[in-house]
Design an enzyme around this catalytic site. Structure first.
Site, PDB file in Angstrom:
ATOM      1  N   GLU A 172      -7.833   0.181 -10.065  1.00 41.35           N
ATOM      2  CA  GLU A 172      -7.722   1.626  -9.843  1.00 41.35           C
ATOM      3  C   GLU A 172      -7.369   2.376 -11.131  1.00 41.35           C
ATOM      4  O   GLU A 172      -7.685   3.557 -11.272  1.00 41.35           O
ATOM      5  CB  GLU A 172      -6.661   1.925  -8.778  1.00 41.35           C
ATOM      6  CG  GLU A 172      -7.138   1.752  -7.340  1.00 41.35           C
ATOM      7  CD  GLU A 172      -7.196   0.306  -6.869  1.00 41.35           C
ATOM      8  OE1 GLU A 172      -6.800  -0.597  -7.650  1.00 41.35           O
ATOM      9  OE2 GLU A 172      -7.641   0.072  -5.729  1.00 41.35           O
ATOM     10  N   ASP A 203       4.299   9.004   9.973  1.00 45.34           N
ATOM     11  CA  ASP A 203       3.123   8.578   9.207  1.00 45.34           C
ATOM     12  C   ASP A 203       2.146   9.731   8.971  1.00 45.34           C
ATOM     13  O   ASP A 203       2.415  10.875   9.316  1.00 45.34           O
ATOM     14  CB  ASP A 203       2.440   7.383   9.880  1.00 45.34           C
ATOM     15  CG  ASP A 203       1.688   7.790  11.150  1.00 45.34           C
ATOM     16  OD1 ASP A 203       1.833   8.951  11.600  1.00 45.34           O
ATOM     17  OD2 ASP A 203       0.958   6.953  11.689  1.00 45.34           O
ATOM     18  N   ASN A 212      -4.724  -4.663  -9.144  1.00 43.14           N
ATOM     19  CA  ASN A 212      -5.043  -3.751  -8.039  1.00 43.14           C
ATOM     20  C   ASN A 212      -3.863  -2.801  -7.850  1.00 43.14           C
ATOM     21  O   ASN A 212      -2.715  -3.191  -8.100  1.00 43.14           O
ATOM     22  CB  ASN A 212      -5.262  -4.560  -6.750  1.00 43.14           C
ATOM     23  CG  ASN A 212      -5.595  -3.664  -5.578  1.00 43.14           C
ATOM     24  OD1 ASN A 212      -6.677  -3.098  -5.522  1.00 43.14           O
ATOM     25  ND2 ASN A 212      -4.655  -3.504  -4.652  1.00 43.14           N
TER      26      ASN A 212
HETATM   27  C1  LIG Z   1       0.967   8.996  -0.022  1.00 45.30           C
HETATM   28  C2  LIG Z   1       0.326   7.776   0.529  1.00 45.30           C
HETATM   29  C3  LIG Z   1       1.096   6.850   1.215  1.00 45.30           C
HETATM   30  C4  LIG Z   1       0.511   5.684   1.711  1.00 45.30           C
HETATM   31  N1  LIG Z   1       1.288   4.789   2.341  1.00 45.30           N
HETATM   32  C5  LIG Z   1       0.769   3.592   2.712  1.00 45.30           C
HETATM   33  C6  LIG Z   1       1.611   2.568   3.260  1.00 45.30           C
HETATM   34  O1  LIG Z   1       2.794   2.741   3.460  1.00 45.30           O
HETATM   35  N2  LIG Z   1       1.024   1.379   3.540  1.00 45.30           N
HETATM   36  C7  LIG Z   1      -0.306   1.119   3.323  1.00 45.30           C
HETATM   37  O2  LIG Z   1      -0.754   0.020   3.542  1.00 45.30           O
HETATM   38  N3  LIG Z   1      -1.140   2.106   2.861  1.00 45.30           N
HETATM   39  C8  LIG Z   1      -0.618   3.314   2.532  1.00 45.30           C
HETATM   40  N4  LIG Z   1      -1.430   4.289   2.009  1.00 45.30           N
HETATM   41  C9  LIG Z   1      -2.878   4.041   1.909  1.00 45.30           C
HETATM   42  C10 LIG Z   1      -3.205   3.142   0.743  1.00 45.30           C
HETATM   43  O3  LIG Z   1      -2.554   3.502  -0.422  1.00 45.30           O
HETATM   44  C11 LIG Z   1      -4.688   3.166   0.486  1.00 45.30           C
HETATM   45  O4  LIG Z   1      -5.294   2.614   1.625  1.00 45.30           O
HETATM   46  C12 LIG Z   1      -5.115   2.398  -0.740  1.00 45.30           C
HETATM   47  O5  LIG Z   1      -6.513   2.429  -0.809  1.00 45.30           O
HETATM   48  C13 LIG Z   1      -4.654   0.972  -0.730  1.00 45.30           C
HETATM   49  O6  LIG Z   1      -5.087   0.350  -1.898  1.00 45.30           O
HETATM   50  P1  LIG Z   1      -5.711  -1.107  -1.911  1.00 45.30           P
HETATM   51  O7  LIG Z   1      -6.714  -1.200  -0.790  1.00 45.30           O
HETATM   52  O8  LIG Z   1      -6.330  -1.206  -3.267  1.00 45.30           O
HETATM   53  O9  LIG Z   1      -4.583  -2.074  -1.721  1.00 45.30           O
HETATM   54  C14 LIG Z   1      -0.873   5.469   1.531  1.00 45.30           C
HETATM   55  C15 LIG Z   1      -1.641   6.401   0.848  1.00 45.30           C
HETATM   56  C16 LIG Z   1      -1.061   7.550   0.349  1.00 45.30           C
HETATM   57  C17 LIG Z   1      -1.909   8.529  -0.393  1.00 45.30           C
END
Ligand SMILES: Cc1cc2nc3c(=O)[nH]c(=O)nc-3n(C[C@H](O)[C@H](O)[C@H](O)COP(=O)(O)O)c2cc1C
Length: 443
Positions: free
Chosen positions: A209, A258, A147
């Site tokens: 992904e 954020d 993931n």
């Molecule tokens: C630039 C950027 C920064 C992000 N920072 C965070 C973060 O600090 N913590 C977090 O939980 N999600 C963050 N996100 C959102 C997650 O990456 C997003 O929800 C993603 O789908 C998580 O993947 P997963 O659900 O497969 O674990 C960020 C997204 C982007 C595009």
């Protein structure tokens, strides 16, 4: 259409050859100057390469994917076509291929020292420097699938980062599953990737992904096994940190500005201990300023495509949808046949993406990428007493400490069918015209 570049650096070279990349050659401080310079480049709609950082030989790139021209250069599609582009390609995952030798392992650092990375201080009240463009890769112990997602990392020491992995993510779910089974959670963080991998990592998918990245590319993504972990990482990343999430060690993380433009509360979070660092020769450190068009676009593409799919199931005549420039606001373009269709479509789209707080439906003569145009439609076409619905007690944005996302508002800003002839939009004679040609004509 040009083939999609394999990696960040060839994509940046393409932007450079088109005159679309700004570069600062002077030495700048990652702690006091980098973020402000990137912010200034964003205001010009350009990515910015910082060629030299104080005390650090690595280059830094900011805003690599935050503009219309970047979308066209990276993906070969227009801003208007981006949701359809994603929706068409994303349906069938393409498995990755493993390679033996990879650019990202050209250099294996003798010892881990995160001070070798030009990690910037992004906002005035941030608790410290943050890696914001690091894609965290973990493995689900049940399915054995990898993931990936963005989880910001606060610099805490030479080999320690506080991991901002929020409970709403699949990454967090995997970490919890591994904890329950008494397994250690290995994680690799890949930094410096092409926009295709950046978009894929921002998606919330049931499959790997990087298989989604393959689907978006139309060919398998090349990955390489980590040096010390049972994980694979994109072979063409710029930098990889290999390490483990410490189950028993938490430290305060935050504040950091954020995506909504605020400083969320400080929380105790697990430490990610880095055990190995690999990178390309002459690596490029990538950063993303939170709350910018780049971050919004990355989140908006996969979620907007899902919302568009849901809207299309709910009503006919859907032309397009966008969650840009601001994820909590969805604009839907529809050529309605019946009254009520825009509202049905909005409800479906907003149900699909809980983040969305306000939905606005507009007619096809309104440019949904131009907020002035959308606002014009709202103020001139909406009958407030009929066309606005507030839906209470629905699920909203999960990290909403002030409970402001417990309701949604749907606004039908389309012209009532029986009043169409009274709402014909005026047009300038012969517009659009090529002004440049006239300016250059000899008098
Ligand atoms: C630039 C950027 C920064 C992000 N920072 C965070 C973060 O600090 N913590 C977090 O939980 N999600 C963050 N996100 C959102 C997650 O990456 C997003 O929800 C993603 O789908 C998580 O993947 P997963 O659900 O497969 O674990 C960020 C997204 C982007 C595009």
């Amino acid at each position: 259409m040009d083939p999609i570049e394999k990696d960040l650096r060839t994509y940046l070279a393409k932007l450079g050859s088109r005159g679309e990349l700004l570069t600062v050659e002077a030495e700048v401080s990652p702690r006091t100057e980098a973020a402000a310079l990137i912010d200034a480049a964003i205001k010009r709609g350009r990515p910015l390469m910082l060629a030299r950082s104080t005390g650090n030989p690595m280059r830094m790139i900011g805003n690599s994917f935050g503009s219309r021209s970047a979308i066209e250069t990276a993906l070969g599609c227009t801003e208007t076509g981006i949701m359809a582009w994603f929706g068409e390609r994303a349906s069938k995952a393409i498995p990755v291929v493993l390679v033996d030798k990879a650019p990202v392992q050209e250099v294996i650092a003798d010892a881990v020292d995160l001070d070798r990375l030009p990690i910037p201080l992004l906002h005035q009240e941030d608790a410290g420097p943050y890696i914001t463009a690091g894609i965290g890769i973990t493995k689900d112990p049940e399915s054995g699938r990898q993931n990936a997602g963005y989880y910001s990392l606060q610099l805490k020491g030479k080999d320690r980062l506080a991991l901002r992995m929020l409970p709403s993510t699949q990454g967090y779910e995997i970490f919890q599953k591994r904890l329950k089974r008494g397994l250690r959670t290995e994680m690799a963080v890949a930094i410096g990737l092409h926009p295709i991998e950046m978009i894929a990592a921002s998606a919330h998918t049931p499959f790997d992904e990087f298989e989604l990245a393959g689907a978006l590319r139309g060919e398998p993504l090349e990955m390489v096994r980590c040096q010390t972990l049972d994980l694979a990482v994109p072979a063409h990343a710029e930098i990889v940190l290999e390490g483990v999430i410490l189950p028993d060690v938490k430290e305060p993380e935050g504040p950091i500005g954020d995506w909504l433009g605020y400083y969320p509360l400080v929380e105790d979070r697990h430490i990610f201990k880095v055990e190995r660092m690999t990178h390309r020769r002459d690596p490029i450190f990538q950063t993303i300023l939170s709350g910018t068009a780049e971050e919004n676009l990355l989140l908006a593409i996969p979620r907007g495509a899902a919302a568009l799919g849901a809207a299309r199931k709910a009503a006919s005549g859907i032309r397009n949808l966008t969650l840009d420039p601001f994820l909590p606001c969805c604009v839907l373009q529809i050529a309605k046949t019946f009254e009520g269709e825009p509202m049905n479509a909005l409800l479906a789209a907003m149900g699909e993406v809980p983040f969305v707080k306000i939905g606005i439906a507009v007619d096809p003569d309104v440019d949904l990428h131009n907020m002035n145009d959308v606002m014009w439609a709202m103020v001139t076409r909406t009958r407030l007493e009929n066309d606005v619905n507030i839906i209470r007690n629905v699920m909203g944005f999960s990290r909403d400490p002030f409970q402001l996302y417990k309701a949604k508002m749907a606004i039908d800003a389309t012209v009532p069918l029986d009043l169409r002839d009274k709402f014909k939009r005026s047009k300038i004679t012969n517009a659009p015209i090529d002004l440049e040609k006239y300016l250059q004509k000899a008098t």
